[in-house]
Design an enzyme around this catalytic site. Structure first.
Site, PDB file in Angstrom:
ATOM      1  N   HIS A  44       0.853  -1.197   0.000  1.00 30.85           N
ATOM      2  CA  HIS A  44       0.000   0.000   0.000  1.00 30.85           C
ATOM      3  C   HIS A  44       0.885   1.241   0.000  1.00 30.85           C
ATOM      4  O   HIS A  44       1.885   1.297   0.723  1.00 30.85           O
ATOM      5  CB  HIS A  44      -0.895  -0.006   1.245  1.00 30.85           C
ATOM      6  CG  HIS A  44      -2.073   0.898   1.162  1.00 30.85           C
ATOM      7  ND1 HIS A  44      -1.955   2.271   1.155  1.00 30.85           N
ATOM      8  CD2 HIS A  44      -3.405   0.637   1.084  1.00 30.85           C
ATOM      9  CE1 HIS A  44      -3.155   2.816   1.073  1.00 30.85           C
ATOM     10  NE2 HIS A  44      -4.057   1.848   1.031  1.00 30.85           N
ATOM     11  N   ARG A  75      -7.235  10.304   0.151  1.00 29.33           N
ATOM     12  CA  ARG A  75      -6.974  10.690  -1.235  1.00 29.33           C
ATOM     13  C   ARG A  75      -8.272  10.793  -2.011  1.00 29.33           C
ATOM     14  O   ARG A  75      -8.408  11.607  -2.927  1.00 29.33           O
ATOM     15  CB  ARG A  75      -6.032   9.680  -1.893  1.00 29.33           C
ATOM     16  CG  ARG A  75      -4.597   9.805  -1.419  1.00 29.33           C
ATOM     17  CD  ARG A  75      -3.693   8.757  -2.039  1.00 29.33           C
ATOM     18  NE  ARG A  75      -3.889   7.442  -1.441  1.00 29.33           N
ATOM     19  CZ  ARG A  75      -3.921   6.304  -2.118  1.00 29.33           C
ATOM     20  NH1 ARG A  75      -3.821   6.310  -3.422  1.00 29.33           N
ATOM     21  NH2 ARG A  75      -4.076   5.156  -1.487  1.00 29.33           N
TER      22      ARG A  75
END
Length: 591
Positions: free
Chosen positions: A247, A270
């Protein structure tokens, strides 16, 4: 009625257990941890669902076919159409089930990287993984108390062996509990999680991805591939074990930059418009691309430290997360772009240029990095910012035991192993080469329910003589699981008794052991071997509870000798203390 054995108390195991109960089967749940929940409680972005009631209310034109195509694109060359069809086709029903059965708030929907539609559901406050998992966990624990003949839960129970009969069917497990080796019989559902923290001597991680061995991980230390190893030892087939997801956004603690275990920055950060900036204050990637792509670009760019930056609008949209990360020292708040530029070590004009360029990109929809989806609002220097340093981290293992569309574990001969099922991260092939954000919780719920359905059907097939009796019990168990007025009077009375009992316990705990302490007295107990905290006016001695805390020791140590009420209430329901740590309450805070 005969039982089904569920190994693992995370969301996949819990979803399987509740489904088994709905189908009339008895459940024995074995979890090697002192508390159930596993990594599921850490999921921060939400759960995917296509064609959900929430999406319909919001006018989002999503469906299982669109979700299927997004997932297949993400899975790339390893796409398993049969498993993707189950995951996406049952996704809407899974989200609706969570809302209807457990009364969960999943009213907010976001678009994460790799998704063509907003479909990642979460509520308005807490981490969705924790909320979803705790709701199922608490309901199952209530049932274990009110109907122990139907539900048994054994914690700190490590399964050491799968048992087979002469035909090769799995008929039970051997496990160690309280220092003694015991056996239990019945079909088995493995829901033991992945191997992204497998640093053991027989590590699957080191065997299949040795280059990732030194990376930090977001996984709890229990994720050591136990279920994989148990099943492979009796001839199960494993697939895609080299497919380990790194990740891109693990949170770096400035006080412990080299810590092996990292806290994950929610992908929703995000999703609401956060930007990734390198040490020159410049963008270098489409922030909403697939996880492996963003990770690759971070490595390729190489200009560290890399920061995730949220402006005021993005911060307010996901305010709770920001507040939580700031409270844990993992994120910093800046009152202006000039202050942020100083932190990065660049001239303010350089940061302003990045913001100005991005504003033009967002308006024209022409991004050199290929970004297609943009949040509204401009990036300005006279704004507030929440900022965290990011690093790639081991996160999810796409590989695992080979299963079919009914969650049956497949043997090396290509045929299902009778009596053995798998759900959640232990099951390989569901996500192909790369998992989409929001699909881990979904995989747990969907395949937890599928494995529960399949195991119950298998059990009834093996014990056909009791099928009629099981059908009669179905209504009773369903009543237990309903949160509304549909529960039978007897079940309702039992639940009311349990609630009253819990309230009595809470009442006793509020008085604790009769002591009253000042904040100054509490402050003296601020060491790992002597730690008190204040929660909602109660004084807790959590010294012995510290190593068993599901959120890790650090979460408590941050508030050693202090008032942890705000942080506690962000994450927990008030009944958590009387349920899980009643003995820790030693008195009240003196006013």
């Amino acid at each position: 009625m005969a039982q089904v054995i569920v190994v693992g108390g995370g969301l996949a195991g819990l979803s399987a257990a509740h489904t088994l109960l709905e189908r009339g089967a008895n459940v024995l749940l074995l979890d090697k941890q002192p508390f159930m929940g596993g990594n599921s409680t850490k999921a921060t972005s939400g759960i995917n669902g296509a064609g959900t009631a929430t999406q319909q209310e919001l006018g989002i034109p999503d469906n299982a076919k669109i979700f299927f195509e997004d997932t297949k694109k993400s899975a790339r060359e390893l796409a398993r159409d049969d498993l993707i069809a189950v995951l996406t086709g049952r996704s809407g029903d899974a989200v609706n089930w969570l809302q209807n059965k457990f009364g969960l708030d999943l009213s907010k929907v976001a678009r994460l990287g790799g998704h063509s539609q907003p479909r990642t559901h979460r509520g308005s406050a807490q981490f969705p993984g924790m909320v979803i998992t705790y709701a199922q966990m608490e309901r199952l624990e209530d049932l274990a108390q009110s109907t122990p003949e139907r539900v048994q839960i054994k914690k700190k129970a490590r399964v050491s062996k799968l048992l087979k009969d002469e035909s090769g069917s799995v008929v039970g497990v051997e496990y160690v509990h309280n220092g003694q080796t015991q056996t239990a019989y019945g079909p088995v559902i493995l829901a033991t999680g992945g191997y992204a923290a497998d640093f053991t001597s027989d590590s699957l991680l080191k065997k299949h991805r040795p280059e990732f061995w030194e990376l930090p991980t977001t996984n709890g230390e229990h994720c050591t591939g136990d279920g994989h190893k148990l099943a492979m030892a009796i001839g199960a087939s494993a697939i895609d074990l080299e497919k380990v997801q790194v990740h891109p956004t693990g949170l770096v603690d400035p006080n412990e930059p080299d810590a092996k275990v990292k806290f994950l920055a929610a992908e929703a950060l995000r999703g609401v418009g956060g930007l990734l900036l390198d040490n020159e204050g410049k963008r270098f990637v489409d922030e909403l691309q697939h996880r492996d792509y963003v990770t690759g670009k971070m490595w390729e760019n190489g200009k560290y430290p890399i920061r995730l930056v949220l402006n005021g609008q993005a911060s307010s949209e996901i305010e709770w997360h920001c507040k939580h990360y700031v409270g844990r020292g993992l994120m910093k708040r800046f009152e202006s772009g000039e202050a942020l530029a100083k932190e990065i070590g660049i001239p303010p004009a350089q940061l302003k240029k990045t913001f100005d360029e991005y504003n033009v990109i967002a308006k024209t929809k022409k991004d050199p990095f290929g970004k297609k989806f943009f949040s509204t609002g401009e990036w300005k220097m006279d704004d507030v910012f929440n900022v965290a340093i990011m690093t790639p981290v081991l996160h999810y293992t796409m590989g695992g035991l080979e299963i079919d569309a009914e969650s049956r574990v497949v043997g090396k001969d290509g045929k299902p192993i009778n009596g053995l099922f798998a759900a959640g991260e232990v099951a390989g092939g569901v996500h192909g080469a790369n998992r989409l954000g929001g699909s881990s919780l979904l995989g747990c719920v969907v395949f937890g329910r599928v494995s529960g359905d399949s195991a119950a059907a298998y059990l009834l097939q093996r014990t056909g003589a009791i099928a009629a009796k099981a059908a009669g019990r179905l209504g009773v168990v369903a009543g237990h699981l309903e949160s509304g007025s549909g529960a039978p009077a007897q079940s309702q009375a039992r639940e009311e008794q349990q609630t009253a009992k819990g309230e009595q316990t809470a009442g006793k705990s509020s008085g604790g052991k009769g002591g009253e302490f000042t904040a100054e007295e509490v402050a003296k107990h601020n060491k790992k071997d002597d730690i008190w905290v204040i929660v909602n006016g109660q004084v807790l001695d959590v010294t012995s509870f510290l190593p068993e805390h599901p959120g890790g020791e650090k979460a408590i140590l941050l508030y050693a000798g202090r008032d942890a009420t705000e942080e506690f209430n962000m994450l927990h329901d008030p009944k958590v203390i009387p349920r899980y740590a009643p003995d820790s309450v030693i008195g009240n805070l003196k006013k």
